[in-house]
Write an enzyme that holds these catalytic residues in place. Structure first.
Site, PDB file in Angstrom:
ATOM      1  N   LYS A  34       0.836  -1.219   0.000  1.00 24.56           N
ATOM      2  CA  LYS A  34       0.000   0.000   0.000  1.00 24.56           C
ATOM      3  C   LYS A  34       0.867   1.264   0.000  1.00 24.56           C
ATOM      4  O   LYS A  34       2.091   1.182   0.207  1.00 24.56           O
ATOM      5  CB  LYS A  34      -0.904  -0.014   1.242  1.00 24.56           C
ATOM      6  CG  LYS A  34      -0.135   0.019   2.559  1.00 24.56           C
ATOM      7  CD  LYS A  34      -1.045  -0.227   3.755  1.00 24.56           C
ATOM      8  CE  LYS A  34      -0.239  -0.206   5.034  1.00 24.56           C
ATOM      9  NZ  LYS A  34      -1.057  -0.577   6.209  1.00 24.56           N
ATOM     10  N   TYR A 252      17.205  30.124   6.736  1.00 27.36           N
ATOM     11  CA  TYR A 252      16.036  30.885   7.193  1.00 27.36           C
ATOM     12  C   TYR A 252      16.059  31.038   8.707  1.00 27.36           C
ATOM     13  O   TYR A 252      16.399  30.107   9.444  1.00 27.36           O
ATOM     14  CB  TYR A 252      14.741  30.168   6.799  1.00 27.36           C
ATOM     15  CG  TYR A 252      14.382  30.293   5.339  1.00 27.36           C
ATOM     16  CD1 TYR A 252      14.262  31.541   4.737  1.00 27.36           C
ATOM     17  CD2 TYR A 252      14.144  29.162   4.575  1.00 27.36           C
ATOM     18  CE1 TYR A 252      13.918  31.650   3.394  1.00 27.36           C
ATOM     19  CE2 TYR A 252      13.798  29.257   3.236  1.00 27.36           C
ATOM     20  CZ  TYR A 252      13.685  30.512   2.650  1.00 27.36           C
ATOM     21  OH  TYR A 252      13.342  30.606   1.335  1.00 27.36           O
TER      22      TYR A 252
HETATM   23  C1  LIG Z   1      -0.202  -1.645   6.767  1.00 27.29           C
HETATM   24  C2  LIG Z   1      -0.778  -2.896   7.304  1.00 27.29           C
HETATM   25  C3  LIG Z   1       0.027  -4.026   7.521  1.00 27.29           C
HETATM   26  C4  LIG Z   1       1.533  -4.002   7.369  1.00 27.29           C
HETATM   27  O1  LIG Z   1       2.083  -3.452   8.531  1.00 27.29           O
HETATM   28  P1  LIG Z   1       3.675  -3.366   8.745  1.00 27.29           P
HETATM   29  O2  LIG Z   1       3.819  -2.875  10.133  1.00 27.29           O
HETATM   30  O3  LIG Z   1       4.172  -2.398   7.735  1.00 27.29           O
HETATM   31  O4  LIG Z   1       4.201  -4.730   8.521  1.00 27.29           O
HETATM   32  C5  LIG Z   1      -0.580  -5.197   7.920  1.00 27.29           C
HETATM   33  N1  LIG Z   1      -1.919  -5.258   8.126  1.00 27.29           N
HETATM   34  C6  LIG Z   1      -2.717  -4.196   7.952  1.00 27.29           C
HETATM   35  C7  LIG Z   1      -4.181  -4.309   8.197  1.00 27.29           C
HETATM   36  C8  LIG Z   1      -2.180  -2.979   7.546  1.00 27.29           C
HETATM   37  O5  LIG Z   1      -2.982  -1.918   7.392  1.00 27.29           O
END
Ligand SMILES: *Cc1c(COP(=O)(O)O)cnc(C)c1O
Length: 357
Positions: A34, A252
């Protein structure tokens, strides 16, 4: 070309996937890809993930991107659908859905012609998505009444799996594993931290994201401690160098003042690239010619300042922001954040260079 580059190492990613599958044993790895593969770039990383048995994404837009890139494996929408009209697309594209509340169950019930695979999400203590454990039996019965749905099993998510001294995961696992599983259903719970730390929670399917990209979710540890390799190196170059006399200011707000005479390098790296702006002057280090030097003053949209002190460097010298011998976990800690954000928050502006080994 602006010299800020995300170098993506496919051999590291291939290694991590294989290594995590070994750790998972009989559980199958769902590669979580994702948020543009945690900022690494879906298109860049996919060639190294051909061995993945299945993928997990946050939403249908991300799933459609994978299908458009030729992904044939099962893809699970980790939050399910956001509106009932997405279900037709799920059927057409063979997407697996998570069902986490009554509303989503009702959407499925209203469309008996849609044959879909689904996981029922249980809230074992994260209190974000899912049927609460005390509602589980009722939710399972309601799910089973939907004969057009192929129920794969129960899923849940850990809140504290990255904290070795916290036994909350054990409470969550006790809640989750106590729920009577209908025959043929599987369990899916472990994120990266649970996959690496809590083998008794591996169950049937594990869902690593962060670890896949060669980052450790556990504070104070790096990917190498878990046999993983960093997939991304964020690399830049020195644009110019000047000497500051003691007492002269830089950046800055004149946020940096040289306490003694020394050299200051300007590098291509800014919050316009997704690099954190809210860091303490001097707290975050970058690597130049094998040495660590602090970022000083304020991070601007396009540039940042590095204090070289008495050391020499040249315009065009490479600067490793993180990755390759300069662990992103350490840089994240110096920046007061977590490795997840260091890569995921990068904007589309840094160029991508794909390497293989
Ligand atoms: C993002 C996500 C994961 C992966 O989590 P990590 O900590 O990056 O391994 C697993 N399960 C769900 C439901 C998620 O949203």
């Amino acid at each position: 070309m602006r010299p800020l580059v995300k170098v993506i190492d496919l051999s590291a990613l291939r290694h991590n996937l294989a290594h995590l599958q070994t750790i998972a044993g009989n559980a199958q790895v769902m590669a979580v890809i994702k948020a543009n593969a945690y900022g690494h770039g879906v298109e860049a990383v996919l060639p190294a993930l051909s061995e993945a048995k299945q993928f997990g994404v946050a939403c249908i837009e991300e799933a459609l991107e994978l299908r458009a890139l030729g992904v044939k494996q099962p893809i699970t929408l980790l939050e399910g659908v956001f509106s009932p009209d997405e279900l037709a697309v799920c059927v057409r594209e063979a997407l697996t859905v998570i069902v986490h509340n009554q509303t989503q169950l009702a959407w499925l019930a209203e469309q008996p012609q849609y044959h879909l695979s689904a996981w029922l999400k249980i809230d074992s203590g994260m209190s974000r998505l899912g049927f609460q454990a005390r509602e589980a039996a009722e939710a399972i019965a309601a799910a089973q009444a939907l004969k057009h749905i192929d129920w794969l099993g129960l899923a849940t998510h850990f809140a504290c799996a990255d904290e070795p001294d916290n036994d909350y995961s054990e409470q969550q696992w006790a809640q989750f594993s106590a729920i009577a599983l209908p025959s043929g259903w599987q369990r899916c719970a472990a994120n990266s931290a649970a996959l690496l730390r809590l083998p008794h929670t591996h169950a049937d399917v594990v869902r690593p994201g962060l670890a896949l990209y060669g980052m450790s979710p556990m504070a104070g540890t790096t990917a190498a401690d878990h046999g993983l390799r960093a997939v991304m190196t964020l690399r830049s170059k020195i644009l110019t160098i000047r000497t500051l006399q003691a007492g002269e200011y830089a950046g800055y707000g004149c946020a940096f003042r040289a306490s003694k005479t020394g050299r200051l390098a300007t590098i291509a790296l800014g919050y316009g690239d997704g690099f954190p702006r809210k860091i303490t002057s001097g707290a975050v280090f970058v690597r130049i010619n094998g040495q660590l030097y602090p970022l000083v003053g304020r991070v601007t949209m396009d540039m940042a300042l590095v204090w070289l002190g008495e050391d020499q460097a040249a315009v065009g010298d490479e600067v490793v922001i993180f990755g390759d011998g300069h662990a992103v976990e350490a840089v994240a800690e110096q920046a007061g954040t977590i490795p997840y954000t260091m890569t995921t928050m990068l904007t589309s502006r840094p160029h991508t260079e794909v390497v293989d080994g």
